[in-house]
Scaffold this active site. Structure first.
Site, PDB file in Angstrom:
ATOM      1  N   ASP A 185       1.445  15.210  -4.861  1.00 46.82           N
ATOM      2  CA  ASP A 185       0.678  16.152  -5.692  1.00 46.82           C
ATOM      3  C   ASP A 185       1.244  16.386  -7.087  1.00 46.82           C
ATOM      4  OD1 ASP A 185       2.864  18.014  -5.157  1.00 46.82           O
ATOM      5  OD2 ASP A 185       1.919  18.289  -3.206  1.00 46.82           O
ATOM      6  N   TYR A 229     -10.436  11.310  -3.046  1.00 42.49           N
ATOM      7  CA  TYR A 229      -9.228  11.517  -3.845  1.00 42.49           C
ATOM      8  C   TYR A 229      -9.497  12.364  -5.081  1.00 42.49           C
ATOM      9  CZ  TYR A 229      -6.239   8.997  -0.777  1.00 42.49           C
ATOM     10  OH  TYR A 229      -5.514   8.662   0.323  1.00 42.49           O
ATOM     11  N   THR A 266       9.589  19.119   6.192  1.00 43.55           N
ATOM     12  CA  THR A 266       9.086  17.844   6.696  1.00 43.55           C
ATOM     13  C   THR A 266       9.214  17.785   8.216  1.00 43.55           C
ATOM     14  OG1 THR A 266       9.400  15.442   6.670  1.00 43.55           O
ATOM     15  CG2 THR A 266      11.266  16.769   5.970  1.00 43.55           C
ATOM     16  N   CYS A 315      -5.178  -6.442  -8.582  1.00 38.00           N
ATOM     17  CA  CYS A 315      -3.941  -7.063  -9.101  1.00 38.00           C
ATOM     18  C   CYS A 315      -2.763  -6.088  -9.109  1.00 38.00           C
ATOM     19  CB  CYS A 315      -4.182  -7.635 -10.502  1.00 38.00           C
ATOM     20  SG  CYS A 315      -4.289  -6.384 -11.815  1.00 38.00           S
ATOM     21  N   GLN A 333       7.902  13.152  -0.159  1.00 37.91           N
ATOM     22  CA  GLN A 333       6.788  12.465   0.505  1.00 37.91           C
ATOM     23  C   GLN A 333       5.451  12.979  -0.036  1.00 37.91           C
ATOM     24  OE1 GLN A 333       7.793  12.083   5.029  1.00 37.91           O
ATOM     25  NE2 GLN A 333       8.976  13.785   4.225  1.00 37.91           N
ATOM     26  N   HIS A 341       5.488   8.192  -1.320  1.00 34.53           N
ATOM     27  CA  HIS A 341       4.079   7.922  -1.009  1.00 34.53           C
ATOM     28  C   HIS A 341       3.210   7.868  -2.262  1.00 34.53           C
ATOM     29  CE1 HIS A 341       4.972   9.610   3.277  1.00 34.53           C
ATOM     30  NE2 HIS A 341       5.347   8.368   3.139  1.00 34.53           N
ATOM     31  N   ALA A 352       9.991  27.312   3.116  1.00 34.77           N
ATOM     32  CA  ALA A 352      10.810  26.600   2.137  1.00 34.77           C
ATOM     33  C   ALA A 352      11.075  27.464   0.903  1.00 34.77           C
ATOM     34  CB  ALA A 352      10.116  25.308   1.730  1.00 34.77           C
ATOM     35  N   CYS A 382     -10.221  -2.383 -13.920  1.00 35.38           N
ATOM     36  CA  CYS A 382      -9.055  -3.018 -14.536  1.00 35.38           C
ATOM     37  C   CYS A 382      -9.534  -4.141 -15.449  1.00 35.38           C
ATOM     38  CB  CYS A 382      -8.189  -3.588 -13.419  1.00 35.38           C
ATOM     39  SG  CYS A 382      -6.736  -4.497 -13.950  1.00 35.38           S
ATOM     40  N   ASN A 390      12.937  24.266   7.768  1.00 29.42           N
ATOM     41  CA  ASN A 390      11.570  24.060   8.257  1.00 29.42           C
ATOM     42  C   ASN A 390      11.211  25.221   9.181  1.00 29.42           C
ATOM     43  OD1 ASN A 390       9.452  21.972   8.090  1.00 29.42           O
ATOM     44  ND2 ASN A 390       9.624  21.905  10.312  1.00 29.42           N
TER      45      ASN A 390
HETATM   46 ZN   LIG Z   1      -6.405  -5.678 -11.994  1.00 24.01          ZN
END
Ligand SMILES: [Zn+2]
Length: 243
Positions: free
Chosen positions: A105, A68, A188, A131, A102, A120, A231, A148, A213
């Site tokens: 970014d 990520y 999409t 948590c 969706q 998403h 698009a 955390c 599309n």
């Molecule tokens: Zn936490």
């Protein structure tokens, strides 16, 4: 320039509540690869679930985190394209616009859209894996997974395989889709449920549904209008009709 049909121009001039629904095709035009297309090089050896599921994060948090961090860099390096900019401009011009995306970014916000419903999640935000507490933005040192205050690890606030879409966001998206008079589905594939249900929901509730599309999708047969093209190109042409 892509010719915009007269009935769409008319609907846009008279629209009371426009809903715009965007997918990976809009991000791709800014050079952001889809999840699978991004799985190249050292990432190719992983199954998607190893990189984007609660089980994958539990088994190997650092690998998921690094994936990520790398994808987030690509998003930060990308620029909003003509579609993002046209959508933000329509938000400024029209009385009521709901943007549902969706994409994770953040390019809609960078183009000037104020509050897209992010089905998403958003790759630039964190939340606690244990948590679920909001974890704010990424730390300056992107190599180290922050903790955390409950002791749990932070993770990107995106929806992973095996996870549900955020209920309040999906609820707001469904509500808007039931009360819109013009629904634009942009870039999409209309294959990933429950998000793919939204244009059909709008259609059942009487909206004029337009698909933009490059290729036909399962929505094409039900849409009132299909504009095949990029698009950015189509949205710029549509915006130019709305003076
Ligand atoms: Zn936490």
């Amino acid at each position: 320039m892509t010719p915009i049909p007269d009935d769409l121009i008319r609907h846009l001039q008279q629209v009371r509540h426009l809903v715009i629904f965007t997918g990976a095709g809009v991000s791709a035009e800014s050079g952001i690869p889809t999840f699978r297309d991004a799985q190249t090089g050292l990432w190719a050896k992983y199954r998607p679930e190893q990189l984007a599921s609660p089980e994958g994060f539990h088994a190997d948090p650092q690998t998921v985190w690094d994936w990520y961090a790398w994808r987030r860099e690509k998003c930060l390096a990308a620029e909003p394209n003509a579609a993002h900019l046209a959508i933000a401009e329509l938000e400024r011009r029209l009385p009521r616009v709901t943007l549902i995306t969706q994409n994770v970014d953040g390019l809609h916000q960078r183009a000037g859209s104020s509050a897209p419903l992010e089905l998403h999640g958003n790759i630039h935000h964190l939340k606690c894996f244990a948590c679920r507490r909001d974890g704010g933005d990424w730390p300056d040192d992107v190599r180290t997974i922050p903790r955390c205050r409950c002791g749990g690890r932070m993770r990107p606030a995106v929806v992973w395989f095996g996870e549900s879409l955020p209920e309040t966001v999906l609820g707001a998206a469904a509500e808007a889709s039931q009360h819109t008079d013009l629904f634009l589905s942009i870039g999409t594939s209309s294959l990933v449920y429950p998000a793919a249900e939204l244009p059909f929901l709008a259609k059942r509730h009487g909206a004029f549904v337009v698909e933009i599309n490059p290729q036909p999708t399962p929505l094409s047969a039900r849409a009132d209008l299909c504009l095949q093209g990029a698009a950015g190109e189509v949205m710029a042409a549509l915006l130019a009709t709305n003076t």
